[in-house]
Design an enzyme around this catalytic site. Structure first.
Site, PDB file in Angstrom:
ATOM      1  N   ASP A 170      -8.017   5.669 -29.558  1.00 62.12           N
ATOM      2  CA  ASP A 170      -7.212   4.850 -28.631  1.00 62.12           C
ATOM      3  C   ASP A 170      -6.327   5.790 -27.797  1.00 62.12           C
ATOM      4  O   ASP A 170      -5.730   6.738 -28.315  1.00 62.12           O
ATOM      5  CB  ASP A 170      -6.343   3.870 -29.428  1.00 62.12           C
ATOM      6  CG  ASP A 170      -5.756   2.771 -28.552  1.00 62.12           C
ATOM      7  OD1 ASP A 170      -6.093   1.602 -28.780  1.00 62.12           O
ATOM      8  OD2 ASP A 170      -4.946   3.095 -27.649  1.00 62.12           O
ATOM      9  N   ILE A 171      -6.245   5.489 -26.501  1.00 65.86           N
ATOM     10  CA  ILE A 171      -5.498   6.370 -25.593  1.00 65.86           C
ATOM     11  C   ILE A 171      -3.975   6.239 -25.764  1.00 65.86           C
ATOM     12  O   ILE A 171      -3.219   7.144 -25.397  1.00 65.86           O
ATOM     13  CB  ILE A 171      -5.931   6.115 -24.134  1.00 65.86           C
ATOM     14  CG1 ILE A 171      -5.627   7.307 -23.258  1.00 65.86           C
ATOM     15  CG2 ILE A 171      -5.333   4.844 -23.586  1.00 65.86           C
ATOM     16  CD1 ILE A 171      -6.327   7.291 -21.915  1.00 65.86           C
ATOM     17  N   ASN A 187      -8.038  -8.427 -31.831  1.00 60.45           N
ATOM     18  CA  ASN A 187      -7.363  -9.457 -31.034  1.00 60.45           C
ATOM     19  C   ASN A 187      -8.358 -10.203 -30.149  1.00 60.45           C
ATOM     20  O   ASN A 187      -9.228  -9.576 -29.528  1.00 60.45           O
ATOM     21  CB  ASN A 187      -6.301  -8.809 -30.135  1.00 60.45           C
ATOM     22  CG  ASN A 187      -5.215  -8.115 -30.928  1.00 60.45           C
ATOM     23  OD1 ASN A 187      -4.852  -8.559 -32.013  1.00 60.45           O
ATOM     24  ND2 ASN A 187      -4.694  -7.020 -30.392  1.00 60.45           N
ATOM     25  N   HIS A 190      -2.674 -11.195 -27.904  1.00 58.16           N
ATOM     26  CA  HIS A 190      -2.393  -9.789 -27.568  1.00 58.16           C
ATOM     27  C   HIS A 190      -3.618  -8.985 -27.168  1.00 58.16           C
ATOM     28  O   HIS A 190      -3.584  -7.757 -27.219  1.00 58.16           O
ATOM     29  CB  HIS A 190      -1.657  -9.065 -28.715  1.00 58.16           C
ATOM     30  CG  HIS A 190      -0.385  -9.747 -29.110  1.00 58.16           C
ATOM     31  ND1 HIS A 190       0.749  -9.706 -28.344  1.00 58.16           N
ATOM     32  CD2 HIS A 190      -0.090 -10.513 -30.184  1.00 58.16           C
ATOM     33  CE1 HIS A 190       1.692 -10.413 -28.923  1.00 58.16           C
ATOM     34  NE2 HIS A 190       1.215 -10.924 -30.040  1.00 58.16           N
ATOM     35  N   GLN A 191      -4.713  -9.653 -26.774  1.00 55.78           N
ATOM     36  CA  GLN A 191      -5.859  -8.887 -26.283  1.00 55.78           C
ATOM     37  C   GLN A 191      -5.580  -8.445 -24.851  1.00 55.78           C
ATOM     38  O   GLN A 191      -5.206  -9.270 -24.009  1.00 55.78           O
ATOM     39  CB  GLN A 191      -7.146  -9.732 -26.330  1.00 55.78           C
ATOM     40  CG  GLN A 191      -8.384  -8.933 -25.947  1.00 55.78           C
ATOM     41  CD  GLN A 191      -9.675  -9.725 -26.103  1.00 55.78           C
ATOM     42  OE1 GLN A 191      -9.646 -10.948 -26.277  1.00 55.78           O
ATOM     43  NE2 GLN A 191     -10.800  -9.042 -26.016  1.00 55.78           N
ATOM     44  N   HIS A 246     -13.204  -5.425 -29.599  1.00 57.12           N
ATOM     45  CA  HIS A 246     -12.918  -4.131 -30.236  1.00 57.12           C
ATOM     46  C   HIS A 246     -12.128  -4.332 -31.520  1.00 57.12           C
ATOM     47  O   HIS A 246     -11.339  -5.262 -31.636  1.00 57.12           O
ATOM     48  CB  HIS A 246     -12.171  -3.188 -29.289  1.00 57.12           C
ATOM     49  CG  HIS A 246     -10.947  -3.787 -28.678  1.00 57.12           C
ATOM     50  ND1 HIS A 246     -10.980  -4.637 -27.598  1.00 57.12           N
ATOM     51  CD2 HIS A 246      -9.633  -3.662 -28.997  1.00 57.12           C
ATOM     52  CE1 HIS A 246      -9.764  -5.013 -27.272  1.00 57.12           C
ATOM     53  NE2 HIS A 246      -8.917  -4.445 -28.117  1.00 57.12           N
ATOM     54  N   PHE A 247     -12.396  -3.460 -32.461  1.00 60.42           N
ATOM     55  CA  PHE A 247     -11.656  -3.406 -33.719  1.00 60.42           C
ATOM     56  C   PHE A 247     -10.774  -2.164 -33.674  1.00 60.42           C
ATOM     57  O   PHE A 247     -11.250  -1.067 -33.376  1.00 60.42           O
ATOM     58  CB  PHE A 247     -12.608  -3.298 -34.918  1.00 60.42           C
ATOM     59  CG  PHE A 247     -13.392  -4.552 -35.178  1.00 60.42           C
ATOM     60  CD1 PHE A 247     -14.474  -4.893 -34.379  1.00 60.42           C
ATOM     61  CD2 PHE A 247     -13.048  -5.386 -36.218  1.00 60.42           C
ATOM     62  CE1 PHE A 247     -15.193  -6.055 -34.608  1.00 60.42           C
ATOM     63  CE2 PHE A 247     -13.766  -6.552 -36.462  1.00 60.42           C
ATOM     64  CZ  PHE A 247     -14.835  -6.883 -35.657  1.00 60.42           C
ATOM     65  N   HIS A 248      -9.484  -2.344 -33.981  1.00 63.39           N
ATOM     66  CA  HIS A 248      -8.587  -1.203 -34.133  1.00 63.39           C
ATOM     67  C   HIS A 248      -8.595  -0.767 -35.595  1.00 63.39           C
ATOM     68  O   HIS A 248      -8.498  -1.613 -36.492  1.00 63.39           O
ATOM     69  CB  HIS A 248      -7.138  -1.592 -33.821  1.00 63.39           C
ATOM     70  CG  HIS A 248      -6.866  -2.086 -32.442  1.00 63.39           C
ATOM     71  ND1 HIS A 248      -6.226  -1.323 -31.496  1.00 63.39           N
ATOM     72  CD2 HIS A 248      -7.097  -3.277 -31.847  1.00 63.39           C
ATOM     73  CE1 HIS A 248      -6.074  -2.034 -30.381  1.00 63.39           C
ATOM     74  NE2 HIS A 248      -6.587  -3.225 -30.576  1.00 63.39           N
TER      75      HIS A 248
HETATM   76  P1  5GP Z   1      -5.988  -4.899 -27.309  1.00 60.08           P
HETATM   77  O1  5GP Z   1      -4.538  -5.221 -27.076  1.00 60.08           O
HETATM   78  O2  5GP Z   1      -6.887  -5.451 -26.224  1.00 60.08           O
HETATM   79  O3  5GP Z   1      -6.447  -5.297 -28.695  1.00 60.08           O
HETATM   80  O4  5GP Z   1      -6.086  -3.318 -27.297  1.00 60.08           O
HETATM   81  C1  5GP Z   1      -6.654  -2.586 -26.277  1.00 60.08           C
HETATM   82  C2  5GP Z   1      -6.473  -1.123 -26.657  1.00 60.08           C
HETATM   83  O5  5GP Z   1      -7.264  -0.337 -25.786  1.00 60.08           O
HETATM   84  C3  5GP Z   1      -5.043  -0.629 -26.547  1.00 60.08           C
HETATM   85  O6  5GP Z   1      -4.614  -0.129 -27.812  1.00 60.08           O
HETATM   86  C4  5GP Z   1      -5.115   0.468 -25.493  1.00 60.08           C
HETATM   87  O7  5GP Z   1      -4.290   1.567 -25.769  1.00 60.08           O
HETATM   88  C5  5GP Z   1      -6.584   0.853 -25.517  1.00 60.08           C
HETATM   89  N1  5GP Z   1      -7.081   1.341 -24.247  1.00 60.08           N
HETATM   90  C6  5GP Z   1      -6.943   0.717 -23.039  1.00 60.08           C
HETATM   91  N2  5GP Z   1      -7.558   1.438 -22.080  1.00 60.08           N
HETATM   92  C7  5GP Z   1      -8.102   2.531 -22.687  1.00 60.08           C
HETATM   93  C8  5GP Z   1      -8.845   3.635 -22.207  1.00 60.08           C
HETATM   94  O8  5GP Z   1      -9.140   3.776 -21.024  1.00 60.08           O
HETATM   95  N3  5GP Z   1      -9.233   4.559 -23.125  1.00 60.08           N
HETATM   96  C9  5GP Z   1      -8.934   4.432 -24.454  1.00 60.08           C
HETATM   97  N4  5GP Z   1      -9.374   5.398 -25.270  1.00 60.08           N
HETATM   98  N5  5GP Z   1      -8.222   3.399 -24.936  1.00 60.08           N
HETATM   99  C10 5GP Z   1      -7.807   2.451 -24.067  1.00 60.08           C
END
Ligand code: 5GP
Length: 138
Positions: free
Chosen positions: A30-31, A86, A92-93, A99-101
């Site tokens: 994650d970035i 999410n 919070h998506q 995607h799974f964190h």
């Molecule tokens: P969400 O809130 O949708 O569950 O999480 C999206 C995740 O994607 C966030 O933790 C965010 O930091 C990550 N993310 C968003 N854009 C990028 C990207 O361009 N590269 C990477 N590696 N992660 C990303």
């Protein structure tokens, strides 16, 4: 089909720190990590939410997710972690590609913080809801 920044990462048009890839799945860092080792595991199938994911893509994620957790645990030396997934903006998506964190929890302060406003389930509420959901599974 939903085209997002993750589709561009899958196609290699945007850079990422790739950890794992197979026919159906990609994992990368994650970035904006909540803690070191914060990893995203995504299907290559571009759908927004988990309920839309095909059985094949779901199975492929399920097959590799525990292995990725073990790798993150070993690499970070952190044994506690959260899996977060999410679905929808209110949940919070931010990126509308499933995607799974995998989020290591190195301490009480670091990693994922969770609000958990639980209330005891009443007997008749439980019965009604279980009946409704079972009905939808038929
Ligand atoms: P969400 O809130 O949708 O569950 O999480 C999206 C995740 O994607 C966030 O933790 C965010 O930091 C990550 N993310 C968003 N854009 C990028 C990207 O361009 N590269 C990477 N590696 N992660 C990303």
């Amino acid at each position: 089909m939903s085209e997002t920044i993750f589709s561009r990462i899958i196609r290699g048009e945007l850079p990422c720190h790739r950890l794992y890839e197979d026919e159906h799945v990609l994992a990368f860092l994650d970035i904006f990590p909540l803690s070191p080792g914060h990893t995203l595991v995504i299907p290559k199938q571009a759908v927004a939410t988990l309920d839309q994911l095909s059985d094949d893509a779901s199975a492929a994620i399920g097959r590799v997710l525990p292995r990725l957790c073990r790798a993150v645990m070993a690499a970070t030396g952190v044994s506690d972690y959260n899996i977060l997934q999410n679905n929808g903006a209110a949940a919070h998506q931010a990126v509308f590609h499933v995607h799974f964190h995998i989020i290591p929890k190195p301490s009480a302060e670091a990693g994922l913080g969770i609000g958990w406003p639980a209330q005891k389930l009443g007997d008749s509420d439980g019965q009604d809801m279980a009946e409704k959901i079972r009905g939808q599974l038929k």
